[in-house]
Design a protein around this motif. Structure first.
Motif, PDB file in Angstrom:
ATOM      1  N   ALA A  70     -60.911 -61.812  84.069  1.00 57.63           N
ATOM      2  CA  ALA A  70     -61.022 -63.033  83.270  1.00 57.63           C
ATOM      3  C   ALA A  70     -61.127 -62.753  81.774  1.00 57.63           C
ATOM      4  N   VAL A  86     -53.430 -61.028  93.249  1.00 58.00           N
ATOM      5  CA  VAL A  86     -54.853 -60.982  93.586  1.00 58.00           C
ATOM      6  C   VAL A  86     -55.626 -61.780  92.545  1.00 58.00           C
ATOM      7  N   SER A  87     -56.454 -62.705  92.997  1.00 61.31           N
ATOM      8  CA  SER A  87     -57.367 -63.443  92.112  1.00 61.31           C
ATOM      9  C   SER A  87     -56.644 -64.125  90.958  1.00 61.31           C
ATOM     10  N   GLY A  88     -55.488 -64.715  91.252  1.00 58.99           N
ATOM     11  CA  GLY A  88     -54.755 -65.449  90.226  1.00 58.99           C
ATOM     12  C   GLY A  88     -53.966 -64.589  89.273  1.00 58.99           C
ATOM     13  N   GLN A 146     -51.046 -61.195  89.004  1.00 57.94           N
ATOM     14  CA  GLN A 146     -50.119 -60.296  89.694  1.00 57.94           C
ATOM     15  C   GLN A 146     -49.542 -59.308  88.704  1.00 57.94           C
ATOM     16  N   GLU A 181     -57.921 -69.669  89.070  1.00 56.38           N
ATOM     17  CA  GLU A 181     -58.490 -68.584  89.874  1.00 56.38           C
ATOM     18  C   GLU A 181     -58.804 -67.360  89.023  1.00 56.38           C
ATOM     19  N   VAL A 182     -57.962 -67.079  88.036  1.00 63.08           N
ATOM     20  CA  VAL A 182     -58.171 -65.868  87.243  1.00 63.08           C
ATOM     21  C   VAL A 182     -59.429 -65.976  86.383  1.00 63.08           C
ATOM     22  N   ARG A 183     -59.878 -67.204  86.093  1.00 66.05           N
ATOM     23  CA  ARG A 183     -61.078 -67.390  85.266  1.00 66.05           C
ATOM     24  C   ARG A 183     -62.343 -66.866  85.936  1.00 66.05           C
ATOM     25  N   SER A 184     -62.327 -66.749  87.259  1.00 67.74           N
ATOM     26  CA  SER A 184     -63.505 -66.250  87.971  1.00 67.74           C
ATOM     27  C   SER A 184     -63.272 -64.852  88.537  1.00 67.74           C
ATOM     28  N   SER A 185     -62.264 -64.161  88.037  1.00 63.28           N
ATOM     29  CA  SER A 185     -61.915 -62.842  88.554  1.00 63.28           C
ATOM     30  C   SER A 185     -62.450 -61.733  87.652  1.00 63.28           C
ATOM     31  N   LEU A 186     -62.274 -60.494  88.100  1.00 64.64           N
ATOM     32  CA  LEU A 186     -62.626 -59.331  87.286  1.00 64.64           C
ATOM     33  C   LEU A 186     -61.853 -59.293  85.974  1.00 64.64           C
TER      34      LEU A 186
END
Length: 242
Positions: free
Chosen positions: A72, A40-42, A44, A65-70
């Motif tokens: 980050a 999820v969002s870069g 796992q 993707e993970v840079r813009s996730s919860l």
């Protein structure tokens, strides 16, 4: 050692790997029935759930993707521990559960530590948590966590058949250090539990220190017999019979 009831205890270990499903297969082959979650969002993860305690097996699948996730900021704060690994996998750090992470942050600031607080809200799961990271220390040093609702309440709402614990229990963590007793003393001051020689009796997982060239989280100890007295998961040793 604390001015209020922090009630520190082991919450979870972070085991970083290149490939979560492959690492989970290694855990299961060792008799530790881990599971895999979807990416999820870069990011796992998977895990070996014991009770309120667990081992989290994690990786970054898409750095962009993970840079813009919860996740980050948390991943960014873990970056020094990831970069300190001697190979592509290994134990990064662990979380210590406390009654009020923000109050713990206040104690640590008063003691002169540089502290960063993160709050993550997962509305779809009805849960939020506060994490407190201490900057500038050894990369394996723990962070602190408090859940809302409390973790015992969260676990009570989970079907016991939803996860597979297996016959073993996690009993401890093993850290190498050039001066094991000094390293144990430093951890004890951080978490608010007096060290006993080269050991910090953290409820839920005792932290043991051994002589080594560098400070690094290298192994876990588990109860019961295994396929060998000790075996190697990706970057992490498992010692049975403790």
């Amino acid at each position: 050692m604390t001015t209020f009831a922090e009630l520190p205890s082991f919450d979870h270990l972070l085991h970083y790997v290149p490939d979560v499903p492959e690492a989970v297969a290694d855990y299961r082959a060792a008799g530790l029935p881990a599971h895999t979650n979807d990416a999820v969002s870069g990011f796992q993860n998977g895990g070996w759930r014991l009770d309120t305690r667990y081992v989290e097996i994690l990786t970054v699948t898409d750095p962009q993707e993970v840079r813009s996730s919860l996740f980050a900021r948390g991943v960014e704060l873990l970056r020094p521990a990831i970069e300190a690994l001697p190979g592509p996998a290994g134990a990064l750090t662990f979380a210590v559960h406390v009654a009020d992470a923000r109050a713990t942050a206040g104690r640590l600031r008063a003691a002169g530590h540089q502290v960063e607080e993160i709050e993550i809200r997962m509305a779809e799961h009805g849960v939020s948590f506060v994490e407190v990271f201490v900057r500038g220390g050894p990369s394996w040093h723990p962070f602190f966590i408090t859940y809302d609702p409390p973790r015992e309440e969260l676990l009570a709402g989970v079907d016991p058949d939803a996860y597979e614990r297996g016959p073993h229990d996690l009993s401890g963590l093993v850290v190498t250090a050039p001066d094991p007793q000094a390293a144990a003393h430093g951890l004890g001051e951080l978490v608010g539990i007096d060290a006993v020689g080269a050991c910090v009796p953290l409820p839920g997982a005792t932290v043991l220190f051994e002589k080594g060239d560098e400070e690094r989280l290298v192994a876990v100890t588990v109860t019961g017999d295994g396929p060998a007295p000790a075996l190697k998961l990706p970057g992490l040793e498992v010692r049975f019979g403790h």
